[in-house]
Each structure stands twice: as C-alpha cells, then as structure tokens.
Design a protein around this motif. Structure first.
Motif, PDB file in Angstrom:
ATOM      1  N   GLY A 255    -124.305-119.439  45.828  1.00  0.00           N
ATOM      2  CA  GLY A 255    -124.704-119.665  44.452  1.00  0.00           C
ATOM      3  C   GLY A 255    -125.230-121.065  44.205  1.00  0.00           C
ATOM      4  N   ALA A 256    -125.687-121.725  45.259  1.00  0.00           N
ATOM      5  CA  ALA A 256    -126.158-123.107  45.138  1.00  0.00           C
ATOM      6  C   ALA A 256    -127.618-123.207  45.548  1.00  0.00           C
ATOM      7  N   GLY A 257    -128.446-122.314  44.984  1.00  0.00           N
ATOM      8  CA  GLY A 257    -129.870-122.395  45.235  1.00  0.00           C
ATOM      9  C   GLY A 257    -130.564-123.424  44.372  1.00  0.00           C
ATOM     10  N   ALA A 258    -129.896-123.848  43.275  1.00  0.00           N
ATOM     11  CA  ALA A 258    -130.517-124.828  42.380  1.00  0.00           C
ATOM     12  C   ALA A 258    -129.504-125.682  41.638  1.00  0.00           C
ATOM     13  N   LYS A 259    -128.239-125.256  41.622  1.00  0.00           N
ATOM     14  CA  LYS A 259    -127.201-125.977  40.876  1.00  0.00           C
ATOM     15  C   LYS A 259    -125.992-126.131  41.780  1.00  0.00           C
ATOM     16  N   LEU A 260    -125.204-127.177  41.531  1.00  0.00           N
ATOM     17  CA  LEU A 260    -124.124-127.498  42.457  1.00  0.00           C
ATOM     18  C   LEU A 260    -122.845-127.835  41.694  1.00  0.00           C
ATOM     19  N   ARG A 261    -121.728-127.311  42.235  1.00  0.00           N
ATOM     20  CA  ARG A 261    -120.395-127.677  41.759  1.00  0.00           C
ATOM     21  C   ARG A 261    -119.488-127.872  42.971  1.00  0.00           C
ATOM     22  N   PRO A 262    -118.327-128.499  42.785  1.00  0.00           N
ATOM     23  CA  PRO A 262    -117.406-128.661  43.917  1.00  0.00           C
ATOM     24  C   PRO A 262    -116.942-127.324  44.468  1.00  0.00           C
ATOM     25  N   ALA A 263    -116.695-127.302  45.758  1.00  0.00           N
ATOM     26  CA  ALA A 263    -116.182-126.109  46.419  1.00  0.00           C
ATOM     27  C   ALA A 263    -114.689-126.267  46.670  1.00  0.00           C
ATOM     28  N   GLY A 264    -113.974-125.153  46.695  1.00  0.00           N
ATOM     29  CA  GLY A 264    -112.541-125.180  46.953  1.00  0.00           C
ATOM     30  C   GLY A 264    -112.174-124.317  48.150  1.00  0.00           C
ATOM     31  N   ARG A 265    -110.894-124.118  48.340  1.00  0.00           N
ATOM     32  CA  ARG A 265    -110.407-123.303  49.443  1.00  0.00           C
ATOM     33  C   ARG A 265    -109.226-122.467  48.970  1.00  0.00           C
ATOM     34  N   GLU A 266    -109.147-121.248  49.501  1.00  0.00           N
ATOM     35  CA  GLU A 266    -108.002-120.369  49.283  1.00  0.00           C
ATOM     36  C   GLU A 266    -107.584-119.824  50.639  1.00  0.00           C
ATOM     37  N   ASP A 267    -106.538-119.004  50.641  1.00  0.00           N
ATOM     38  CA  ASP A 267    -106.055-118.511  51.928  1.00  0.00           C
ATOM     39  C   ASP A 267    -107.036-117.565  52.597  1.00  0.00           C
ATOM     40  N   PHE A 268    -108.030-117.046  51.842  1.00  0.00           N
ATOM     41  CA  PHE A 268    -109.034-116.164  52.440  1.00  0.00           C
ATOM     42  C   PHE A 268    -110.283-116.921  52.894  1.00  0.00           C
ATOM     43  N   THR A 269    -110.314-118.237  52.713  1.00  0.00           N
ATOM     44  CA  THR A 269    -111.517-119.019  52.984  1.00  0.00           C
ATOM     45  C   THR A 269    -111.672-119.299  54.473  1.00  0.00           C
ATOM     46  N   ALA A 270    -112.857-119.024  55.009  1.00  0.00           N
ATOM     47  CA  ALA A 270    -113.211-119.469  56.352  1.00  0.00           C
ATOM     48  C   ALA A 270    -113.990-120.770  56.271  1.00  0.00           C
ATOM     49  N   VAL A 271    -115.016-120.814  55.381  1.00  0.00           N
ATOM     50  CA  VAL A 271    -115.868-121.991  55.235  1.00  0.00           C
ATOM     51  C   VAL A 271    -116.191-122.158  53.765  1.00  0.00           C
ATOM     52  N   SER A 272    -116.186-123.399  53.275  1.00  0.00           N
ATOM     53  CA  SER A 272    -116.690-123.674  51.939  1.00  0.00           C
ATOM     54  C   SER A 272    -117.370-125.035  51.964  1.00  0.00           C
ATOM     55  N   ALA A 273    -118.464-125.152  51.187  1.00  0.00           N
ATOM     56  CA  ALA A 273    -119.215-126.404  51.154  1.00  0.00           C
ATOM     57  C   ALA A 273    -119.957-126.518  49.836  1.00  0.00           C
ATOM     58  N   SER A 274    -119.923-127.677  49.248  1.00  0.00           N
ATOM     59  CA  SER A 274    -120.685-127.946  48.031  1.00  0.00           C
ATOM     60  C   SER A 274    -122.030-128.522  48.453  1.00  0.00           C
ATOM     61  N   THR A 275    -122.986-127.626  48.696  1.00  0.00           N
ATOM     62  CA  THR A 275    -124.273-128.009  49.274  1.00  0.00           C
ATOM     63  C   THR A 275    -125.368-127.091  48.742  1.00  0.00           C
ATOM     64  N   LEU A 276    -126.451-127.670  48.268  1.00  0.00           N
ATOM     65  CA  LEU A 276    -127.618-126.861  47.916  1.00  0.00           C
ATOM     66  C   LEU A 276    -128.145-126.204  49.186  1.00  0.00           C
ATOM     67  N   HIS A 277    -128.396-124.899  49.129  1.00  0.00           N
ATOM     68  CA  HIS A 277    -128.696-124.177  50.363  1.00  0.00           C
ATOM     69  C   HIS A 277    -129.265-122.798  50.033  1.00  0.00           C
ATOM     70  N   TYR A 278    -129.639-122.083  51.107  1.00  0.00           N
ATOM     71  CA  TYR A 278    -129.855-120.641  51.046  1.00  0.00           C
ATOM     72  C   TYR A 278    -129.320-120.049  52.336  1.00  0.00           C
ATOM     73  N   VAL A 279    -129.224-118.724  52.395  1.00  0.00           N
ATOM     74  CA  VAL A 279    -128.732-118.044  53.589  1.00  0.00           C
ATOM     75  C   VAL A 279    -129.885-117.307  54.261  1.00  0.00           C
ATOM     76  N   ASP A 280    -130.043-117.562  55.533  1.00  0.00           N
ATOM     77  CA  ASP A 280    -131.042-116.923  56.393  1.00  0.00           C
ATOM     78  C   ASP A 280    -130.308-115.834  57.175  1.00  0.00           C
ATOM     79  N   LEU A 281    -130.597-114.567  56.872  1.00  0.00           N
ATOM     80  CA  LEU A 281    -129.889-113.445  57.488  1.00  0.00           C
ATOM     81  C   LEU A 281    -130.820-112.735  58.468  1.00  0.00           C
ATOM     82  N   LEU A 282    -130.445-112.776  59.738  1.00  0.00           N
ATOM     83  CA  LEU A 282    -131.203-112.133  60.805  1.00  0.00           C
ATOM     84  C   LEU A 282    -130.503-110.831  61.180  1.00  0.00           C
ATOM     85  N   VAL A 283    -131.241-109.746  61.137  1.00  0.00           N
ATOM     86  CA  VAL A 283    -130.669-108.423  61.371  1.00  0.00           C
ATOM     87  C   VAL A 283    -131.177-107.877  62.698  1.00  0.00           C
TER      88      VAL A 283
END
Length: 307
Positions: A255-283
């Motif tokens: 959800g950080a394609g244009a806006k940014l907030r701090p990221a947190g962690r829970e017991d289900f979290t593998a990775v979290s980062a407060s970073t403007l980005h997109y996801v490149d999905l190779l199938v």
C-alpha cells in the motif's frame, strides 16, 4: 479441500534458521520473527541489493501497487520504476490495490491520477486490474471510477494467461452476494496449471497503522485456505508487508505506491518495511516469484511460492 503442500522461499539475508511446522524458516537481521523458507533453487538475493535481471522466462509478469491515486510525484516515480524494470520484459497486467483516486473518489480525476501516471506501463500492453478502496467510495462515484477503468462491477475475475485474479471489494465484505460469488468462483473447476490469486484493498493480515481487517479475515480467509489460494494481495496500510503462511496462504500488503506510514510487526509477520515500492510478480508453471522493489530500484523483499 485439503491444501497442496507449498513452500515459500525468501531472499532476505538470514541471521538464523529454525524449523516451523515442517518448513525451514529464517530470521532477518534485527528481527525476532521467523520468515517461512524452503530449499532455494538458485542463489538468493538480499534486501537492499539492486534488482537482478529476470533470467528465466516467466509465463506472466504482473506489477502490483496500492494506494496510488494521489497524482503526486511519488506516484509517478512508482510508475516510472515499473516501466524501467520491465523494458526488456513488459508486464502483462497492472494490479492497483485500491484508493485509486484520492482524496474522495472524484471520478473526474481518473485520467489524471490513474491512466496518465501509469501510461508507460499500460502502453507496454499491461491489462489494468483495478481494485476499489475506501477513498474511492467517499464521493459515491465508485461505479463511475470502475467504468472509466474498463470494469463494470466492483468484484470480478480477471484472467491473465494462466493467472486468475479474483478482485474483491473489501468495503462491502458484508455483502452476501459477493461472498457467494467468491465461494462459487473458488469452487469452479479450472484448467490444469491455473494460479488463482485474490486482490482487495483491506488486508486480512496487517501490522500497519490500520491493522488487520477482522471482518475480511473472518469472511474470506477460510475460503482462501480451503481452496488453496497461494497468495492474497491487499493495500490500505501504506507500507510493505508479507506474512508467514496462514493456513497455507501468504498475505502481502503493498500500500505504499505513493504514500507512506510506519510499518509494524505482529506474530504473523515475515517482513515489514516502511518504503515506497511496488511488487514485481513473476509467474512460472511451478512457482510464483515476488520481488518488492523500492523507487531507487533496489530490493525490499523477495519470495518464492511453489506448488
């Protein structure tokens, strides 16, 4: 339906390895939480590295970003990053995970904040797969927004090669017609080799500012698990997150394609980062490879889901 065995492979630098319910897991530096890992088929890459070239030939390539519709420079930089990464291998689809038009869903702004910024990707031939978000509802013009983007329903199925994307309207998670549609769509027989993914705005699992949407989790997560959906995409929280597999399902927040907030962690979290980005999905026929890419063209996270 009993889920197929599935392995999730990570490319984050690891500090330690542990066993998690038959899956090998790694712990990223500075993190107390494990991230599900399997036996890598090729050398992995670490977060912060430049995005490597695509060496194999994916069957389908999909760009994913959420909460983009600001019309501001950060959105344009995300689109430019997508275009730069896909010059040699264009995207087949562009999935936008809701909040298409800030601040209040003015449909007159669709060209300015959706079509024009992402024109470099769409001109390469990517099919646009839009998802409605809560901001898109604030004007009451959510239907006009979808019509302007070539869709005639708030939830629908998009077929991109062997990938079936079930687009959901999480602002209407309590609509029984939508859940009935989702249940029927998941139960419908599919050609061999089909990957079924889900995309929505509100995340079932999130450690961000908004947190997990428990209504979404209660209504839809059991269906994803029962029907062996490998990957569920959402936005809403302005960060990047990937969950540990939950009943066999990996949940990604982008959800950080244009806006940014701090990221947190829970017991289900593998990775979290407060970073403007997109996801490149190779199938590929046998796996999904995901790469979260920041606006400088460097990796935030990599993962592989095999079947």
């Amino acid at each position: 339906m009993t889920p197929r065995p599935r392995t999730v492979l990570l490319g984050l630098a690891a500090a330690a390895a542990v066993a998690l319910a038959g899956v090998v897991a790694t712990v990223a530096p500075g993190s107390p939480l494990p991230a599900a890992l399997g036996r890598a088929e090729r050398p992995s890459v670490s977060s912060g590295e430049a995005v490597p070239a695509v060496l194999d030939d994916p069957v389908v390539r999909i760009a994913v970003a959420g909460d983009t519709g600001t019309g501001e420079p950060a959105e344009a930089l995300t689109a430019e990053s997508m275009a730069a990464q896909s010059q040699a291998d264009p995207y087949d689809a562009l999935v936008l995970l809701g909040d298409l038009v800030y601040p209040d869903g003015d449909s007159a702004l669709v060209k300015d904040v959706v079509l024009d910024p992402f024109a470099p990707v769409l001109r390469q031939g990517a099919e646009l797969v839009p998802v409605l978000g809560n901001h898109d509802y604030q004007s009451g013009e959510q239907g006009q927004i979808m019509t302007a983007l070539g869709r005639d329903a708030p939830w629908y199925e998009a077929q991109v090669g062997p990938v079936r994307i079930l687009v959901l309207d999480s602002s209407r998670v309590d609509d029984p017609d939508q859940t009935r549609w989702l249940r029927d769509a998941l139960a419908a027989p599919q050609p061999s080799g089909t990957w079924t993914l889900a995309a929505m705005h509100h995340p079932a699992y999130s450690a961000g500012q908004h947190g997990s949407d428990m209504a979404v989790r209660a209504a839809w997560a059991p269906l994803f698990a029962d029907h062996d959906v490998p990957l569920v995409l959402a936005g809403h929280d302005h960060d990047y997150q990937r969950s540990l597999p939950q009943d066999g399902v990996t949940y990604v927040v982008s959800g950080a394609g244009a806006k940014l907030r701090p990221a947190g962690r829970e017991d289900f979290t593998a990775v979290s980062a407060s970073t403007l980005h997109y996801v490149d999905l190779l199938v590929f026929d046998d796996r999904l490879e995901g790469r979260a890419v920041d606006q400088s063209g460097r990796l935030v996270d990599t993962f592989t889901i095999t079947r």
